[in-house]
Design a protein around this motif. Structure first.
Motif, mmCIF file in Angstrom:
data_model
loop_
_atom_site.group_PDB
_atom_site.id
_atom_site.type_symbol
_atom_site.label_atom_id
_atom_site.label_comp_id
_atom_site.label_asym_id
_atom_site.label_seq_id
_atom_site.Cartn_x
_atom_site.Cartn_y
_atom_site.Cartn_z
ATOM 1 N N PHE A 152 0.860 -1.180 0.000
ATOM 2 C CA PHE A 152 0.000 0.000 0.000
ATOM 3 C C PHE A 152 0.895 1.229 0.000
ATOM 4 C CE2 PHE A 152 -2.777 -3.180 1.718
ATOM 5 C CZ PHE A 152 -4.045 -2.823 1.283
ATOM 6 N N THR A 153 0.421 2.286 -0.637
ATOM 7 C CA THR A 153 1.078 3.579 -0.509
ATOM 8 C C THR A 153 0.069 4.545 0.112
ATOM 9 O OG1 THR A 153 0.511 4.131 -2.803
ATOM 10 C CG2 THR A 153 2.749 3.332 -2.379
ATOM 11 N N GLU A 154 0.585 5.345 1.008
ATOM 12 C CA GLU A 154 -0.208 6.392 1.642
ATOM 13 C C GLU A 154 0.556 7.671 1.313
ATOM 14 O OE1 GLU A 154 -0.375 9.392 4.700
ATOM 15 O OE2 GLU A 154 1.196 7.888 4.746
ATOM 16 N N PHE A 155 -0.152 8.651 0.794
ATOM 17 C CA PHE A 155 0.552 9.875 0.389
ATOM 18 C C PHE A 155 -0.319 11.092 0.597
ATOM 19 C CE2 PHE A 155 -1.510 7.925 -3.189
ATOM 20 C CZ PHE A 155 -2.156 8.960 -3.822
ATOM 21 N N ARG A 156 0.407 12.233 0.698
ATOM 22 C CA ARG A 156 -0.258 13.536 0.846
ATOM 23 C C ARG A 156 0.538 14.567 0.103
ATOM 24 N NH1 ARG A 156 -1.352 13.307 6.701
ATOM 25 N NH2 ARG A 156 -0.609 11.238 6.932
#
Length: 156
Positions: A152-156
């Motif tokens: 998973f990638t979590e980004f902002r």
């Protein structure tokens, strides 16, 4: 008399079999009942997770590593994204699901593939900040490995 004894033995065996059958049938019904409770609980949990996934303010994407015939990791496929993914990238969910990263991001190499694949191989999450030229935007990205070929990638 011998026939009477044979009959009694046969009747006794039949009653034992019926009793065992009834016990097994009862146990089977209990298992089915518990299974449906577990299934309902799992469905409820999955619905809650999906609800959370779709309402997070950070972009989330689920990916799967793609291997060639020689078992070399060559790309990654986008399995699912949340609605914030659309806000942070400008790409629509329906346009990216089940597509290869190189196709979605229109790049020759899958973006940040080495970092993502190393995270999956080591089972260690990583964080990094980067400028993504195709979107002309900076991102803070966290990679979270999930098994031997997903992340998973979590980004902002």
């Amino acid at each position: 008399m011998e026939n009477q004894n044979d009959y009694q033995k046969l009747l006794s065996d039949f009653n034992n079999l019926k009793e065992n059958y009834d016990v097994l049938l009862n146990e089977n019904n209990k298992l089915k009942e518990n299974s449906s409770r577990i299934s309902f609980g799992t469905d409820l949990w999955e619905n809650k997770i999906q609800h959370l996934f779709d309402r997070l303010s950070v972009g989330i994407a689920h990916h799967e590593i793609i291997f060639d015939d020689n078992k070399n990791a060559i790309n990654y496929r986008i399995v699912n994204v949340n609605s914030s993914y659309e806000k942070h990238t400008g790409l629509l969910k329906n346009d990216v699901i089940n597509r290869l990263a190189t196709d979605v991001y229109q790049t020759n190499q899958p973006p940040y593939f080495d970092i993502y694949y190393e995270s999956v191989k080591s089972s260690i999450s990583r964080k990094f900040s980067i400028y993504f030229e195709p979107f002309q935007r900076y991102y803070d990205i966290t990679v979270i490995p999930c098994g031997d070929k997903e992340f998973f990638t979590e980004f902002r």
